[in-house]
Design an enzyme around this catalytic site. Structure first.
Site, mmCIF file in Angstrom:
data_model
loop_
_atom_site.group_PDB
_atom_site.id
_atom_site.type_symbol
_atom_site.label_atom_id
_atom_site.label_comp_id
_atom_site.label_asym_id
_atom_site.label_seq_id
_atom_site.Cartn_x
_atom_site.Cartn_y
_atom_site.Cartn_z
ATOM 1 N N ARG A 33 0.656 -1.001 0.052
ATOM 2 C CA ARG A 33 0.010 -0.116 0.062
ATOM 3 C C ARG A 33 0.983 1.261 -0.034
ATOM 4 O O ARG A 33 1.631 1.497 0.898
ATOM 5 C CB ARG A 33 -0.825 0.140 1.350
ATOM 6 C CG ARG A 33 -1.903 -1.098 1.426
ATOM 7 C CD ARG A 33 -3.090 -0.817 2.335
ATOM 8 N NE ARG A 33 -2.259 -1.436 3.693
ATOM 9 C CZ ARG A 33 -2.848 -0.882 4.731
ATOM 10 N NH1 ARG A 33 -3.518 -0.053 5.338
ATOM 11 N NH2 ARG A 33 -1.885 -1.453 5.915
ATOM 12 N N LYS A 106 4.954 -18.494 9.802
ATOM 13 C CA LYS A 106 4.843 -19.653 10.719
ATOM 14 C C LYS A 106 3.499 -20.216 10.288
ATOM 15 O O LYS A 106 2.329 -20.078 10.876
ATOM 16 C CB LYS A 106 4.658 -19.339 12.095
ATOM 17 C CG LYS A 106 5.883 -18.747 12.567
ATOM 18 C CD LYS A 106 5.741 -18.220 14.316
ATOM 19 C CE LYS A 106 7.181 -17.926 14.754
ATOM 20 N NZ LYS A 106 7.074 -17.222 16.265
ATOM 21 N N GLY A 149 10.652 -18.574 17.235
ATOM 22 C CA GLY A 149 10.464 -18.364 18.681
ATOM 23 C C GLY A 149 9.590 -17.660 19.374
ATOM 24 O O GLY A 149 8.672 -16.977 18.337
ATOM 25 N N ALA A 153 5.342 -9.153 18.598
ATOM 26 C CA ALA A 153 5.922 -8.171 17.947
ATOM 27 C C ALA A 153 5.979 -6.915 18.546
ATOM 28 O O ALA A 153 6.834 -6.123 18.760
ATOM 29 C CB ALA A 153 5.346 -7.845 16.563
ATOM 30 N N LYS A 204 2.033 -24.577 16.818
ATOM 31 C CA LYS A 204 2.049 -23.707 18.196
ATOM 32 C C LYS A 204 0.378 -22.757 17.780
ATOM 33 O O LYS A 204 0.074 -22.576 18.643
ATOM 34 C CB LYS A 204 2.904 -22.902 18.726
ATOM 35 C CG LYS A 204 3.590 -21.900 17.677
ATOM 36 C CD LYS A 204 2.964 -20.514 17.889
ATOM 37 C CE LYS A 204 3.486 -19.356 16.835
ATOM 38 N NZ LYS A 204 2.894 -18.096 17.107
ATOM 39 N N THR A 261 2.450 -18.136 22.701
ATOM 40 C CA THR A 261 1.401 -17.991 22.221
ATOM 41 C C THR A 261 -0.091 -18.359 22.931
ATOM 42 O O THR A 261 -0.896 -17.705 22.764
ATOM 43 C CB THR A 261 1.473 -19.139 20.844
ATOM 44 O OG1 THR A 261 2.469 -18.567 19.963
ATOM 45 C CG2 THR A 261 0.179 -18.965 20.093
ATOM 46 N N ARG A 268 -2.581 -13.332 18.505
ATOM 47 C CA ARG A 268 -3.419 -13.177 17.746
ATOM 48 C C ARG A 268 -4.414 -14.448 17.556
ATOM 49 O O ARG A 268 -5.719 -14.495 17.788
ATOM 50 C CB ARG A 268 -3.224 -12.913 16.087
ATOM 51 C CG ARG A 268 -2.268 -11.755 16.004
ATOM 52 C CD ARG A 268 -1.663 -11.455 14.816
ATOM 53 N NE ARG A 268 -0.474 -10.696 14.723
ATOM 54 C CZ ARG A 268 0.055 -10.621 13.377
ATOM 55 N NH1 ARG A 268 -0.037 -11.586 12.437
ATOM 56 N NH2 ARG A 268 1.147 -9.718 13.225
ATOM 57 N N ASN A 269 -3.685 -15.590 17.902
ATOM 58 C CA ASN A 269 -4.330 -16.931 17.585
ATOM 59 C C ASN A 269 -4.936 -17.274 18.936
ATOM 60 O O ASN A 269 -6.056 -17.605 18.903
ATOM 61 C CB ASN A 269 -3.312 -17.960 17.331
ATOM 62 C CG ASN A 269 -2.822 -18.020 15.660
ATOM 63 O OD1 ASN A 269 -3.484 -18.083 14.961
ATOM 64 N ND2 ASN A 269 -1.462 -17.349 15.435
ATOM 65 N N GLU A 294 -2.529 -17.018 11.738
ATOM 66 C CA GLU A 294 -2.122 -17.895 10.971
ATOM 67 C C GLU A 294 -2.947 -19.248 11.028
ATOM 68 O O GLU A 294 -2.994 -19.930 9.994
ATOM 69 C CB GLU A 294 -0.577 -17.935 10.927
ATOM 70 C CG GLU A 294 0.112 -16.954 10.370
ATOM 71 C CD GLU A 294 0.199 -17.101 8.840
ATOM 72 O OE1 GLU A 294 -0.647 -17.706 8.251
ATOM 73 O OE2 GLU A 294 1.133 -16.123 8.267
#
Length: 346
Positions: A33, A106, A149, A153, A204, A261, A268-269, A294
């Site tokens: 963008r 990932k 790992g 972020a 994961k 995670t 996010r997951n 993801e």
């Protein structure tokens, strides 16, 4: 000064660009963008993904892929895993011969059940972008690295301490990448087990969805600890069949990434799974999620990969049934808990 290209201006691509710059590299980010690219350059901030975080002066952005790729010693790929093949087919002819291709992704590709490094090797060799004297994927493999790992972020962009693994079949290449991204707050370790590192990162996300669903259902810590532990066992079973080093799953790419995670609200997951567990539909949860989780797509490709190799992955299968088949979480939980008893090592 080491020159790096980062393809992708999402949260992780942006945060890792900061790491590279803090380690002394000059970084050019590519974004699709043009408006966001202009904002990055003008304000030194990525308002869509990391608002309030100032980019180092050594980071610039462009919407021109050729400009980003030119002269890069390391080409970092930080796009959603299911878009990698299409994007890289366009970028591969632009890459400098000998550039090290670094995957931050990932996931496992839908349809082919290939890991991200396999997709990179296949596309780059096909497009003839520095495939090496051997030609074909084998001529590229030593230049494909994976960084993985427990790397949330937002924490890394805040320069909070973190560790990671850089994996490559060529140990010298892994050490070069380690040097290029080693900062006072970001500590990378090397590994040659690309298969194990990639599987740890992909699976994961699926287990993170499962733990998030359990959270959303109001289940306790015993249930979540059981999902994490048995999820790691599923990952190790698949890794064993595919030739991974079992020690990898006890390290940062395995247990480390899995714990981050499954336990962090920044995941996010995990957040996606929590919304499903609270009763939101898949469409509602997708609409409420601004960034790619993801595991939502990769749970299907991970299950596909497992079935191709006759590996039993019941938690992954349960996640697919909830996310894509619409099975109510409570029903799926009862089915998972009613599976026949067996020894823990199986």
């Amino acid at each position: 000064m080491t020159r790096c290209a980062v393809f992708g201006t999402g949260s992780w691509g942006t945060a890792f660009s900061m790491v590279l710059a803090d380690a002394g590299c000059r970084v050019t980010m590519w974004g699709r963008r043009a408006a966001l690219v202009d904002t990055l350059n003008a304000t030194r901030e990525n308002p869509d993904y990391l608002p309030g975080v100032r980019l180092p002066d050594a980071v610039t952005a462009t919407a021109d892929a050729a400009e980003a790729a030119r002269g890069a010693e390391f080409t970092v790929l930080a796009v959603p895993s299911q878009t990698l093949r299409g994007n890289l087919e366009r970028w591969a002819p632009l890459l400098d011969p000998g550039t090290v291709l670094v995957s931050l992704m990932k996931g496992v590709e839908l349809g082919t059940a290939k890991r991200m490094s396999e997709v990179i090797e296949e596309v780059v060799a096909k497009e003839g972008a520095g495939a090496g004297p051997a030609g074909g994927p084998d001529g590229v493999r030593g230049r494909v690295a994976v960084l993985t790992g427990p790397n949330l972020a937002r924490e890394i962009a805040a320069r909070q301490p973190a560790a990671a693994v850089v994996a490559c079949a060529d140990e010298e290449v892994a050490r070069r990448l380690q040097t290029a991204c080693h900062t006072p707050y970001f500590r990378p370790y090397t590994n040659t087990d690309v298969v194990g590192c990639e599987l740890g990162g992909a699976v994961k996300n699926v287990i993170g969805l499962a733990v998030g669903i359990a959270d959303g259902m109001g289940l306790g810590d015993n249930a979540k600890a059981s999902l994490i532990t048995r999820g790691l066992a599923e990952t190790a079973r698949l890794g064993s069949v595919l030739g991974a080093d079992p020690r990898t799953f006890a390290g940062l790419a395995g247990m480390g990434d899995l714990v981050a995670t499954c336990s962090s609200p920044l995941s996010r997951n995990h957040t996606f799974g929590t919304n499903l567990g609270r009763g939101m539909t898949l469409a509602e949860t997708i609409a409420a999620t601004k960034q790619t989780a993801e595991g939502v797509k990769s749970c299907e490709s991970v299950l596909d990969l497992a079935r191709r190799h006759a590996v039993d992955m019941p938690i992954t299968e349960t996640v697919v049934s909830i996310v894509h088949d619409g099975k109510p979480p409570l029903v799926a939980l009862k089915e998972l808990m009613s599976r026949s008893a067996k020894a823990e090592g199986h």
